[in-house]
Design an enzyme around this catalytic site. Sequence first.
Site, mmCIF file in Angstrom:
data_model
loop_
_atom_site.group_PDB
_atom_site.id
_atom_site.type_symbol
_atom_site.label_atom_id
_atom_site.label_comp_id
_atom_site.label_asym_id
_atom_site.label_seq_id
_atom_site.Cartn_x
_atom_site.Cartn_y
_atom_site.Cartn_z
ATOM 1 N N SER A 147 0.791 -1.284 0.193
ATOM 2 C CA SER A 147 0.151 0.028 0.169
ATOM 3 C C SER A 147 0.933 1.213 0.139
ATOM 4 O O SER A 147 1.909 1.214 0.265
ATOM 5 C CB SER A 147 -0.935 -0.094 1.310
ATOM 6 O OG SER A 147 -1.429 1.040 1.661
ATOM 7 N N TYR A 160 -3.480 0.104 9.777
ATOM 8 C CA TYR A 160 -3.418 -0.528 8.439
ATOM 9 C C TYR A 160 -1.887 0.052 7.953
ATOM 10 O O TYR A 160 -1.128 -1.051 7.301
ATOM 11 C CB TYR A 160 -4.276 0.433 7.715
ATOM 12 C CG TYR A 160 -4.477 0.022 6.361
ATOM 13 C CD1 TYR A 160 -4.916 -0.911 5.715
ATOM 14 C CD2 TYR A 160 -3.753 0.742 5.205
ATOM 15 C CE1 TYR A 160 -5.232 -1.297 4.508
ATOM 16 C CE2 TYR A 160 -3.979 0.701 3.905
ATOM 17 C CZ TYR A 160 -4.415 -0.560 3.621
ATOM 18 O OH TYR A 160 -4.676 -0.921 2.217
#
Length: 266
Positions: A147, A160
């Site tokens: 990510s 996250y």
Amino acid sequence: MSIGELFSLKGKTAWITGGAYGIGYAIAAAYAKAGARIVFNCSRQETVDRGLKSYRADGIDAKGYVCDVTDEEAVGRLVKKIEAEVGEVDILVNNAGIIRRVPMTEMEASEFRHVVDVDLIGPFIASKAVLPGMIRRGGGKIINVCSMMSELGRETVSAYAAAKGGLKMLTRNIASEYGKYNIQCNGIGPGYIATEQTAPLRERREDGSRHPFDSFIIAKTPAERWGTPEDLEGPALFLASAASDFVNGHILYVDGGILAYIGKQP
Ligand code: NAP
Ligand code: GCO
């Protein structure tokens, strides 16, 4: 090897975790087009059914299973099932993931732990389950879906970011530890991609104007657009094919240039 052969996945079995829709589905569909047999899993039956419907509609003969990637025993059983019903896993894409957008001071440790469990421990469990077979057969490919948050932080996504940053390092460690067995473990780092996970960040406001985060992403991306799941197809195929046989421990960011850019001046 011809260029066609270099990118071919003919005869390979590819397991895409969470490959029912969005990024995982686009990657799986590209692998199917390149000749691979597709297997995917999700934690819920309804998501598996949804995925199977899409694969059927696209003429892809995929197998879908219910299996939670955080459950090590269940993943072990799934790998045995895949081997018996489809074939040994040549390519694993650790795509299943979740996000919680909560300011860190308001986040329970249990919620933080759950995100890390799915986004980081899940890839560890799935990789651990396929590595012995890959070693035995003399090679394999593991692709971890990282990510922007493997590199950058932002408000509300502490768990996250911690998990995806960890996944980047798990990628490098798998490459370091198993590269000698002709196993390549690389990451793919999608930028901001228009999927259900990011839908709340793109919702129009009542007056029809863009969500402020939506405008922010357009301004922060040199390509001046959100990515699409299909933008991941080529890079993911590269990392699964013989074309990347000497690429190991690398994170390939597919972000329209976000990480290269200081941002538009106000
Ligand atoms: P998504 O909404 O994150 O979809 C995730 C998939 O994972 C679903 O099929 C879901 O099915 C499955 N899943 C979730 N928890 C699971 C578990 N414990 N065990 C097994 N499967 C599980 O879809 P996406 O936006 O396409 O994201 C895919 C991956 O790309 C994620 O890792 C995400 O973090 C990453 N990513 C996304 C973006 C973006 O902009 N969208 C950007 C960078 C990276 P069930 O709900 O049935 O389990
Ligand atoms: C967020 C987003 C991101 C993206 C993606 C970026 O809230 O900032 O959901 O984290 O989904 O992972 O690459």
